[in-house]
Motif scaffolding. Structure first.
Motif, PDB file in Angstrom:
ATOM      1  N   MET A 197       0.829  -1.203   0.000  1.00 31.98           N
ATOM      2  CA  MET A 197       0.000   0.000   0.000  1.00 31.98           C
ATOM      3  C   MET A 197       0.866   1.256   0.000  1.00 31.98           C
ATOM      4  O   MET A 197       0.570   2.233  -0.686  1.00 31.98           O
ATOM      5  N   PHE A 198       1.972   1.245   0.759  1.00 32.27           N
ATOM      6  CA  PHE A 198       2.792   2.451   0.854  1.00 32.27           C
ATOM      7  C   PHE A 198       3.549   2.693  -0.458  1.00 32.27           C
ATOM      8  O   PHE A 198       3.733   3.832  -0.873  1.00 32.27           O
ATOM      9  N   ALA A 199       3.973   1.620  -1.105  1.00 31.60           N
ATOM     10  CA  ALA A 199       4.622   1.777  -2.415  1.00 31.60           C
ATOM     11  C   ALA A 199       3.641   2.413  -3.397  1.00 31.60           C
ATOM     12  O   ALA A 199       4.009   3.297  -4.182  1.00 31.60           O
ATOM     13  N   MET A 200       2.381   1.978  -3.316  1.00 32.72           N
ATOM     14  CA  MET A 200       1.349   2.546  -4.173  1.00 32.72           C
ATOM     15  C   MET A 200       1.168   4.030  -3.897  1.00 32.72           C
ATOM     16  O   MET A 200       1.101   4.853  -4.799  1.00 32.72           O
ATOM     17  N   PHE A 201       1.127   4.405  -2.602  1.00 30.95           N
ATOM     18  CA  PHE A 201       0.956   5.818  -2.252  1.00 30.95           C
ATOM     19  C   PHE A 201       2.095   6.657  -2.838  1.00 30.95           C
ATOM     20  O   PHE A 201       1.890   7.742  -3.387  1.00 30.95           O
ATOM     21  N   ARG A 202       3.313   6.149  -2.702  1.00 26.63           N
ATOM     22  CA  ARG A 202       4.460   6.921  -3.183  1.00 26.63           C
ATOM     23  C   ARG A 202       4.405   7.046  -4.710  1.00 26.63           C
ATOM     24  O   ARG A 202       4.695   8.126  -5.256  1.00 26.63           O
ATOM     25  N   GLU A 203       4.015   5.958  -5.378  1.00 26.76           N
ATOM     26  CA  GLU A 203       3.891   6.020  -6.841  1.00 26.76           C
ATOM     27  C   GLU A 203       2.832   7.031  -7.247  1.00 26.76           C
ATOM     28  O   GLU A 203       3.037   7.835  -8.163  1.00 26.76           O
ATOM     29  N   GLN A 204       1.686   6.972  -6.578  1.00 25.73           N
ATOM     30  CA  GLN A 204       0.591   7.878  -6.915  1.00 25.73           C
ATOM     31  C   GLN A 204       0.973   9.332  -6.653  1.00 25.73           C
ATOM     32  O   GLN A 204       0.594  10.239  -7.398  1.00 25.73           O
ATOM     33  N   ASP A 205       1.743   9.541  -5.556  1.00 26.16           N
ATOM     34  CA  ASP A 205       2.183  10.908  -5.252  1.00 26.16           C
ATOM     35  C   ASP A 205       3.139  11.407  -6.342  1.00 26.16           C
ATOM     36  O   ASP A 205       3.031  12.546  -6.837  1.00 26.16           O
ATOM     37  N   ALA A 206       4.091  10.545  -6.728  1.00 27.21           N
ATOM     38  CA  ALA A 206       5.054  10.928  -7.768  1.00 27.21           C
ATOM     39  C   ALA A 206       4.333  11.209  -9.087  1.00 27.21           C
ATOM     40  O   ALA A 206       4.616  12.205  -9.776  1.00 27.21           O
ATOM     41  N   LEU A 207       3.384  10.345  -9.420  1.00 29.64           N
ATOM     42  CA  LEU A 207       2.609  10.524 -10.646  1.00 29.64           C
ATOM     43  C   LEU A 207       1.839  11.837 -10.611  1.00 29.64           C
ATOM     44  O   LEU A 207       1.864  12.617 -11.570  1.00 29.64           O
TER      45      LEU A 207
END
Lengths: 318, 269
Positions: free
Chosen positions: B83-93
């Motif tokens: 979930m946290f990897a997803m959050f970081r990806e979504q934030d970067a995107l």
């Protein structure tokens, strides 16, 4: 022989302690006797010769001139077996003889001091010899005597002698014949000033969610009494005693706070008639450690069995 | 008690970033969510809606929507790292798309499908707090009273820095301070010991310090949970600025022997 069911007297007037070692007993009895002698009271000791010698050393070690006290008749040391024999016949303890012999001792001591406190272990000797009925009879006779003589009594039994599940009912009976059972390591607390201390009481529901309300009650009361410096340990004590009421007793509980000079007595009354046990939990083991923490932060603690519940109390001082 | 307004929701979220929203039956979820997204969008944030079945239906105010159990966890267990990897990806995107970070409103009913226990959820939320701070995101986690027992709601309240919609205050909070350090405030006792155990277990699995400056009370149950978590962590653990009484109780209760890797420190002020 039949003895009238001796009911226990007012709180802190007929104490019992279960000790693990002679050293622990000497410290407890020594403190009990020294406290009284320093306050001008008379003390009567009915003990084995070995214990009596240890107590005298402990009392002297506390700075009391035992020779002077003995000479003034304020410290009376008697052999437990000899004393027992003076009121015991073939059918067991004789109430009339008990009143004459023991009552006489107490009344004599009362003439020498401001009050009387007694240490007795005749009951322990009877118990260790397998005469549990005899021990209970003598306990009841002490209670009957307290109806017409004024004294505080501390009895002590070796915990090894009373341990074991098969004695559980007898042990409970012993506890019910006392006003208070001192907790392990507790100082003996004698309450000659009943009702003098300021007091506050509040009831709480049988749920862990009420623990913080009990703490808030303790904190605000301590603040009113100028004893807020004690708040941390007092909050721990009330929490752990209340946890036992809520989890083991499953009962509503009442917190009673009594001011005692620069200290406070915290009592939690619940509806469970089973006595608390100090769990001798190995320090690495998980499990109930609440009462051992209460013992660690309090100067004295114990419990009192009531008809429909019990009170567990602890004193916190600076 | 009057229910919180959308304005309360927006204010609390602006102040705290990671917020617990306790939803009662009859609350207008959509209205509050729309208000949060309107505020997020006005601040340049990308609006993300999570919830059960949200893969199929996207709330209009959200830029993207998903059911995390389906989209990220593929029907499996609640894996915080995923979930946290997803959050970081979504934030970067989002930032690459010109946004100033994320505004997430999550209907946490999606967690049910993962089989997570109450303790798992507390641990997840605790660790999420650090990620939210790291990303300077706004994340509102909505827990419905109809889905969660009172004690479980209390548990998640304790691992959010702020909340709205709850009648009760969290008796304690454990939230992210600086990296590797977690701030413990309030009182811990038997009522919250289970949630505290899950939270501090998660905190010490990665982190090494608990700032106890604002810890006003902890009972034996709490000390035991702390010792157990520290022992399991098996690395040096620092408890900072605990009240002197806590230090006394730690040794009196022999918790120092259970978890000898714990050091109680006081910072000179």
């Amino acid at each position: 022989m039949a003895v009238a069911a001796g009911l226990p007297v007012e709180p802190h007037r007929h104490l019992v302690s279960f000790y693990d070692s002679d050293g622990e007993l000497a410290a407890l009895a020594g403190a009990f006797l020294a406290d009284g002698l320093r306050a001008g009271e008379a003390a009567v000791v009915v003990a084995t010769p070995e214990h009596a010698a240890a107590f005298e050393a402990a009392v002297a070690g506390a700075g009391v001139d035992t020779a002077a006290a003995v000479a003034a008749g304020r410290l009376v040391m008697l052999d437990a077996d000899e004393t027992l024999a003076r009121f015991t016949g073939p059918d067991g303890a004789d109430p009339a003889l008990f009143d004459a012999v023991i009552g006489g001792l107490v009344r004599g001591a009362a003439a020498r001091g401001s009050a009387v406190r007694v240490f007795g272990e005749m009951v322990a000797l009877l118990w260790e010899r397998g005469d549990v009925v005899g021990a209970l009879d003598v306990e009841a006779l002490w209670n009957a005597l307290s109806g017409h003589a004024d004294f505080t009594l501390l009895c002590a039994y070796p915990s090894a002698a009373v341990a074991g599940g098969e004695r559980a009912a007898d042990l409970e009976h012993v506890c019910r014949l006392h006003s208070d059972v001192l907790g392990s390591g507790s100082r003996p607390v004698v309450d000659a000033r009943l009702g003098d201390g300021e007091s506050a009481e509040r009831a709480f529901g049988a749920s862990p969610d009420t623990l913080r309300h009990a703490r808030a009650f303790v904190a605000s009361t301590l603040d009113e009494w100028g004893l807020y410096a004690l708040v941390d340990d007092c909050q721990l004590v009330v929490t752990e005693l209340a946890v036992n009421a809520v989890t083991h007793a499953g009962s509503e509980f009442a917190v009673v706070l009594t001011r005692d000079g620069d200290g406070v007595r915290i009592a939690v009354r619940d509806g469970d008639v089973r006595a608390p046990r100090l769990r001798r939990a190995a320090w690495t083991a998980e499990g109930g450690r609440g009462l051992s923490m209460v013992a660690a932060v309090s100067s004295a603690w114990g419990h009192r069995l009531l008809d429909s519940g019990k009170v567990v109390w602890a004193e916190v001082r600076a | 008690m009057s229910r919180p307004t959308s304005r309360d929701a927006v204010r609390v979220t602006r102040e705290a970033g990671h917020v617990c929203w306790v939803v009662e039956d009859g609350d207008d979820y959509a209205a509050v969510m729309d208000a949060l997204f309107a505020d997020g969008a006005s601040a340049g944030r990308k609006c993300v809606a999570f919830g059960p079945g949200f893969d199929a239906t996207r709330p209009p105010a959200a830029a993207i929507a998903a059911d995390p159990a389906v989209a990220f966890l593929r029907g499996g267990a609640l894996e915080p790292a995923t979930m946290f990897a997803m959050f970081r990806e979504q934030d970067a995107l989002a930032r690459s798309e010109g946004y100033d970070g994320l505004c997430v409103v999550a209907d946490m009913d999606w967690v049910g499908a993962t089989g997570a226990t109450a303790g798992d959820v507390v641990a997840f939320e605790l660790l999420l707090d650090a990620v939210v701070k790291e990303l300077a995101a706004h994340v509102v986690c909505a827990y419905r009273r109809s889905t969660h027992a009172d004690r479980d709601v209390l548990g998640v309240l304790c691992v959010h820095p702020a909340a709205f919609g709850a009648a009760e205050e969290a008796p304690f909070t454990l939230v992210a301070a600086e990296p590797g350090c977690w701030r413990l405030s309030g009182e811990v006792d038997l009522a919250t010991a289970s949630a505290f155990g899950a939270a501090v277990g998660a905190a010490l699995a990665g982190g090494t310090a608990i700032d106890a400056t604002a810890l006003t009370f902890i009972d034996v149950a709490g000390l035991r949970a702390l010792a157990k978590a520290a022992k399991a962590a098996a690395h040096p653990v620092e408890i900072r600025n605990a009240r002197p009484a806590v230090g006394r109780w730690w040794s009196a209760g022999h918790f120092d022997l259970v978890a000898p890797n714990v050091t109680l420190t006081r910072r000179a002020s």
